[in-house]
Design a protein around this motif. Structure first.
Motif, PDB file in Angstrom:
ATOM      1  N   LEU A   1       0.846  -1.203   0.000  1.00 23.68           N
ATOM      2  CA  LEU A   1       0.000   0.000   0.000  1.00 23.68           C
ATOM      3  C   LEU A   1       0.879   1.250   0.000  1.00 23.68           C
ATOM      4  CD1 LEU A   1      -2.755   1.393   0.153  1.00 23.68           C
ATOM      5  CD2 LEU A   1      -2.676   1.152   2.638  1.00 23.68           C
TER       6      LEU A   1
ATOM      7  N   ILE B   1       0.751   4.265  -2.792  1.00 29.13           N
ATOM      8  CA  ILE B   1       0.393   5.653  -2.490  1.00 29.13           C
ATOM      9  C   ILE B   1       1.512   6.595  -2.928  1.00 29.13           C
ATOM     10  CG2 ILE B   1       0.009   7.281  -0.589  1.00 29.13           C
ATOM     11  CD1 ILE B   1      -1.463   4.916   0.825  1.00 29.13           C
TER      12      ILE B   1
ATOM     13  N   LEU C   1       1.323   6.942  -6.704  1.00 27.71           N
ATOM     14  CA  LEU C   1       0.192   7.782  -7.124  1.00 27.71           C
ATOM     15  C   LEU C   1       0.490   9.262  -6.890  1.00 27.71           C
ATOM     16  CD1 LEU C   1      -2.826   5.697  -5.744  1.00 27.71           C
ATOM     17  CD2 LEU C   1      -2.102   5.897  -8.129  1.00 27.71           C
TER      18      LEU C   1
ATOM     19  N   ALA D   1      -2.806  10.732  -7.413  1.00 25.77           N
ATOM     20  CA  ALA D   1      -3.293  10.669  -6.029  1.00 25.77           C
ATOM     21  C   ALA D   1      -4.413  11.664  -5.749  1.00 25.77           C
ATOM     22  CB  ALA D   1      -2.143  10.912  -5.051  1.00 25.77           C
ATOM     23  N   MET D   2      -4.628  12.607  -6.674  1.00 24.10           N
ATOM     24  CA  MET D   2      -5.677  13.590  -6.445  1.00 24.10           C
ATOM     25  C   MET D   2      -7.054  13.070  -6.859  1.00 24.10           C
ATOM     26  SD  MET D   2      -5.331  17.544  -7.554  1.00 24.10           S
ATOM     27  CE  MET D   2      -3.938  18.018  -6.542  1.00 24.10           C
TER      28      MET D   2
ATOM     29  N   GLN E   1     -10.298  11.163  -6.675  1.00 25.43           N
ATOM     30  CA  GLN E   1     -11.017  10.570  -5.544  1.00 25.43           C
ATOM     31  C   GLN E   1     -11.261   9.068  -5.751  1.00 25.43           C
ATOM     32  OE1 GLN E   1     -15.096  11.787  -4.572  1.00 25.43           O
ATOM     33  NE2 GLN E   1     -14.364  12.344  -2.546  1.00 25.43           N
TER      34      GLN E   1
ATOM     35  N   LEU F   1      -9.324   6.919  -6.881  1.00 26.43           N
ATOM     36  CA  LEU F   1      -8.138   6.181  -6.436  1.00 26.43           C
ATOM     37  C   LEU F   1      -7.932   6.347  -4.931  1.00 26.43           C
ATOM     38  CD1 LEU F   1      -5.708   6.977  -9.388  1.00 26.43           C
ATOM     39  CD2 LEU F   1      -7.440   5.188  -9.199  1.00 26.43           C
ATOM     40  N   LYS F   2      -8.210   7.562  -4.443  1.00 24.31           N
ATOM     41  CA  LYS F   2      -8.052   7.810  -3.002  1.00 24.31           C
ATOM     42  C   LYS F   2      -8.949   6.878  -2.194  1.00 24.31           C
ATOM     43  CE  LYS F   2      -8.515  12.445  -3.026  1.00 24.31           C
ATOM     44  NZ  LYS F   2      -8.373  13.859  -2.642  1.00 24.31           N
ATOM     45  N   HIS F   3     -10.175   6.723  -2.670  1.00 25.27           N
ATOM     46  CA  HIS F   3     -11.106   5.889  -1.904  1.00 25.27           C
ATOM     47  C   HIS F   3     -10.689   4.423  -1.918  1.00 25.27           C
ATOM     48  CE1 HIS F   3     -14.726   8.810  -1.431  1.00 25.27           C
ATOM     49  NE2 HIS F   3     -13.591   9.319  -1.027  1.00 25.27           N
TER      50      HIS F   3
ATOM     51  N   CYS G   1      -7.604   3.449  -1.956  1.00 26.51           N
ATOM     52  CA  CYS G   1      -6.510   3.380  -0.969  1.00 26.51           C
ATOM     53  C   CYS G   1      -7.062   3.411   0.453  1.00 26.51           C
ATOM     54  CB  CYS G   1      -5.543   4.540  -1.176  1.00 26.51           C
ATOM     55  SG  CYS G   1      -4.611   4.385  -2.721  1.00 26.51           S
ATOM     56  N   ALA G   2      -8.084   4.228   0.672  1.00 29.70           N
ATOM     57  CA  ALA G   2      -8.675   4.291   2.011  1.00 29.70           C
ATOM     58  C   ALA G   2      -9.272   2.943   2.396  1.00 29.70           C
ATOM     59  CB  ALA G   2      -9.746   5.379   2.070  1.00 29.70           C
ATOM     60  N   ASP G   3      -9.945   2.299   1.449  1.00 31.27           N
ATOM     61  CA  ASP G   3     -10.533   0.992   1.749  1.00 31.27           C
ATOM     62  C   ASP G   3      -9.446  -0.038   2.073  1.00 31.27           C
ATOM     63  OD1 ASP G   3     -13.162   1.722   1.578  1.00 31.27           O
ATOM     64  OD2 ASP G   3     -13.373   1.206  -0.535  1.00 31.27           O
TER      65      ASP G   3
ATOM     66  N   ARG H   1      -6.567   0.706   3.372  1.00 33.49           N
ATOM     67  CA  ARG H   1      -6.063   1.084   4.709  1.00 33.49           C
ATOM     68  C   ARG H   1      -6.971   0.496   5.797  1.00 33.49           C
ATOM     69  NH1 ARG H   1      -1.651   1.616   6.791  1.00 33.49           N
ATOM     70  NH2 ARG H   1      -2.678   0.058   8.038  1.00 33.49           N
TER      71      ARG H   1
ATOM     72  N   ILE I   1      -9.502   9.551   5.599  1.00 33.00           N
ATOM     73  CA  ILE I   1      -8.398   8.583   5.660  1.00 33.00           C
ATOM     74  C   ILE I   1      -7.367   8.867   4.565  1.00 33.00           C
ATOM     75  CG2 ILE I   1      -7.783   6.142   5.334  1.00 33.00           C
ATOM     76  CD1 ILE I   1     -10.617   5.527   6.572  1.00 33.00           C
TER      77      ILE I   1
ATOM     78  N   MET J   1      -2.755  11.936   0.836  1.00 32.87           N
ATOM     79  CA  MET J   1      -3.018  12.122  -0.597  1.00 32.87           C
ATOM     80  C   MET J   1      -3.641  13.515  -0.793  1.00 32.87           C
ATOM     81  SD  MET J   1      -4.309   8.222  -1.298  1.00 32.87           S
ATOM     82  CE  MET J   1      -4.004   8.074  -3.054  1.00 32.87           C
ATOM     83  N   PRO J   2      -3.306  14.199  -1.900  1.00 34.80           N
ATOM     84  CA  PRO J   2      -3.705  15.611  -2.018  1.00 34.80           C
ATOM     85  C   PRO J   2      -5.203  15.813  -2.245  1.00 34.80           C
ATOM     86  CG  PRO J   2      -2.571  14.855  -4.005  1.00 34.80           C
ATOM     87  CD  PRO J   2      -2.485  13.739  -3.025  1.00 34.80           C
TER      88      PRO J   2
END
Lengths: 324, 394
Positions: A204, A208, A211, A222-223, A225, A227-229, A231-233, A235, B374, B381-382
């Motif tokens: 992970l 990150i 990204l 990484a900006m 959303q 992809l961010k979500h 990664c959050a899942d 995590r 998170i 992340m930005p």
């Protein structure tokens, strides 16, 4: 004296830097021995450091995170057998050798019989752990036939071993053997779970990081959303399994089934994160020079070792049904 | 220590045999449910089990984490009602007033919580859900009173509440967070109207609150004018911390419902069902473990940003999976309507439980908001640049 988890983690991180993935096998084994990790969970009156399962989990988490090669899990199974089995001069001598780094091995599969599969580094080992329904024993490797199997996971070297000869050191028989083998296997499952979660953590982290550096459409990936979500899942999934790992590693008694259910969850999380890591890396993740594939392959192997999720989860389901 | 813990467990177990309401699931009117809640809360207060998470100076408070866990687990095991009516008063109101209230406010309101005074939370508005700081309910100063106009929504049990934790806008000129203030409102004050919201499973756990020229004395403000956002964080933190431990342990304590269902449907030797049950059980264990670890961090003061979001997301998704499994095992008979239990999340009316689980995936910061927290604040992340949203709304 009991070392704190934070102290252990700090030491482990120093020994195996998560930036240097899949380090050299010989050098790694030397580090593991020098750190005293092979003696970590051996009682003090047998010459060990007398630490419990928490230290074991820290060690394997660190080894998993840096994709460290070598037979550490199998070696510790042998050591568990020697410390938990009946004591003799011969057992003491072999235990001393094992703690000092003389390689000894065991099957990481749940097989029983005269041909053992998934035996790490059998060609370099002096002894093999042989567990049957009736007996826990050590067999000299010299009396066995080992055949190396090429594995997808390049960080591990596995062998099929045919047990030969009559010469063996019996460590437990009958009910004692069954109890001892449960302990050994419970510890193996805990180690596989910790290795998996260490690997998931690293997979992970590199995803990150990637990204954040890769730009497309004039912005870092990484900006986005979407992809961010994801990664959050990941995590969340890792943190949930981590919480269970540390709880089980510090519990007074870890049942074999609970260890199995933990390993099933942890290795599934590892496989899912490693699978996503390649996708998130895009093309570069498909290349052999990038380490992503090492995580995926080790994750799949961890899913298969020690009994798969189907086996352990069915067993856990039966036990929960009986006790709920 | 384990001796006292096990002592507490057996003491509570035998107390519950004599005292746990057995007929509360049969309540078929909301009034009946609320009366039952009031009675049960009073009994728990008297016995010292109502507020184990409060500090020691309160009767029934000062319980260790291990003791709290035992209490929640045993209450769930005995199938005792969850304290929904007093949920906001014992968690949100208590935490907010303890941390941010004046000495006078604490003295006036905290003891009354144990006497049964109930609170609701006036935060969300029709136009401000995930973007809470966008609230528009106005408070205008008029002498030593604020005059409030606006509308609140998704307020748990507001239709039965005595008081309200009210987040209002006192200034629209600067950044949206900076213009908020936090008031304590009497729900019986002239101009306050509530209307229950009918939910998809048939319960009415939430209400709308309409505010027309409601007058609130300035002395009922918590913190300074413009500090409302900060105070609101204290309220929200209480929800993501302690409550989730209680709810996780209640979910685990209710695993027997799934076990009974598996037996009742003759699926107790079905390997596929057993696997999924074993997997779910380990997942529930991991949710309890992360809730535990989180509270331990809070006690030690080592909490990091995002930790609470991990717990909430872990719990909310698991709660949905818990109900989903029941719906699946129950088969067609779960598609026939059965009476619902008011105010509980793990009732064994699996379709109702499934629908009720949205309360935890949407309320209190939706799953999507938790994922933003998170990824942005924990994983670094930005954020999207602000001008994107301006472009989108043009």
């Amino acid at each position: 004296m009991s070392l704190s988890r934070d102290e252990l983690i700090a030491a482990a991180e120093q020994a195996f830097d998560s930036q240097s993935l899949a380090p050299d096998a010989t050098q790694s084994w030397q580090t593991i021995s020098e750190m005293g990790w092979l003696a970590m969970c051996v009682p003090e009156d047998r010459g060990g450091l007398g630490q419990g399962s928490e230290a074991r989990a820290v060690i394997h988490h660190a080894l998993g995170r840096a994709l460290v090669p070598g037979p550490a899990i199998a070696q510790m199974m042998v050591i568990d057998a020697l410390t938990g089995g009946s004591r003799s001069d011969e057992a003491d001598t072999i235990l001393e050798m094992a703690m000092a780094g003389e390689r000894m091995t065991a099957s990481l599969a749940l097989n029983i019989g005269d041909v053992l599969s998934a035996v790490p580094d059998a060609d370099m080992s002096s002894h093999l752990l042989h567990i049957t329904d009736e007996r826990v024993a050590l067999v000299p490797m010299a009396s066995c036939e080992a055949e190396q199997r090429e594995t997808w996971d390049e960080t591990r070297r596995l062998f099929d071993v045919r047990i030969g000869g009559e010469q063996r050191l019996v460590l437990a028989e009958g009910d004692e053997a069954r109890t001892l083998s449960e302990t050994i296997r419970g510890n193996m499952l805990l180690a596989l779970a910790a290795d998996s979660l260490g690997g998931a953590e690293a997979a992970l982290a590199i995803s990150i990081e990637y990204l954040g550096t890769r730009h497309q459409f004039e912005r870092p990936l990484a900006m986005f959303q979407a992809l961010k979500h994801r990664c959050a899942d990941m995590r969340v999934a890792i943190s949930l399994a981590d919480a269970l790992l540390w709880q089980e590693a510090t519990s007074a008694s870890l049942s074999l089934t609970r260890a199995g259910a933990l390993k099933a969850q942890a290795s599934r999380v590892y496989k899912e994160v490693a699978e996503e890591a390649i996708q998130l890396h895009g093309g570069i993740g498909l290349t052999l020079e990038h380490p992503c594939h090492l995580f995926l392959k080790r994750a799949f192997l961890n899913c298969a070792l020690g009994g798969d999720a189907d086996y352990w989860e069915e067993r856990a389901g039966r036990e929960c049904l009986a006790s709920a | 220590m384990s001796e006292t813990i096990e002592g507490l467990r057996s003491e509570l177990r035998s107390w519950l045999v004599d005292n746990a309401p057995s007929d509360w699931r049969l309540a078929d009117t909301h009034e009946g449910f609320v009366a039952g809640q009031r009675g049960w809360f009073a009994r728990l207060v008297e016995a010292g089990y109502a507020v184990p998470h409060w500090p020691q100076q309160w009767p029934g408070g000062g319980r260790s984490l291990a003791e709290q866990k035992v209490i929640y687990e045993e209450l769930a095991r005995a199938d005792a009602p969850r304290l929904l009516l007093t949920f906001v008063s014992t968690y949100h109101a208590f935490a907010t007033l303890s941390e941010c209230g004046s000495a006078e406010q604490q003295e006036r309101y905290l003891p009354r919580i144990l006497e049964g005074e109930t609170w609701c939370q006036g935060f969300s508005e029709p136009g401000a859900g995930s973007d809470l700081a966008a609230i528009r309910t106005r408070a205008v100063l008029d002498g030593d009173h604020y005059v409030i106009n606006g509308q609140k929504i998704w307020s748990t049990m507001a239709q039965y509440a005595d008081r309200c934790l009210l987040l209002v806008r006192t200034d629209s000129s600067g950044p949206k967070q900076a213009g908020l203030s936090y008031l304590l409102m009497d729900m019986k004050a002239p101009g306050v109207t509530t209307r229950p919201i009918r939910q998809i499973q048939g319960d009415e756990e939430f209400a709308e609150i309409f505010l027309d020229d409601v007058r609130i004395p300035v002395s009922e403000r918590v913190g300074e004018e413009g500090e409302g956002w900060k105070v609101a964080q204290a309220t929200l933190a209480s929800e993501r911390g302690l409550t989730l431990m209680e709810l996780s342990y209640r979910m685990r304590g209710a695993m027997w419902r799934l076990a009974d269902l598996i037996h009742a449907n003759g699926r107790n030797d079905d390997p596929g069902v057993l696997r999924d049950f074993g997997r779910l059980s380990a997942r529930v264990d991991s949710v309890c473990a992360i809730a535990d670890a989180y509270l331990q961090k809070r006690i030690e003061g080592t909490e990091s940003i995002g930790d609470a979001a991990l717990v909430k997301l872990g719990y909310s998704r698991c709660l949905r999976a818990w109900a989903d499994f029941g719906v699946r095992i129950g088969g067609v008979s779960e598609q026939y309507r059965a009476p619902i239990t008011f105010g509980d999340l793990n009732t064994g009316n699996w379709m109702a439980d499934f629908m009720n689980s949205y309360a935890w995936t949407i309320a209190g910061g939706s799953d999507e908001v938790q994922r933003n927290i998170i990824s942005e604040r924990m994983l670094g992340m930005p954020r999207e640049p602000k001008h994107w949203t301006q472009e989108a709304s043009q």
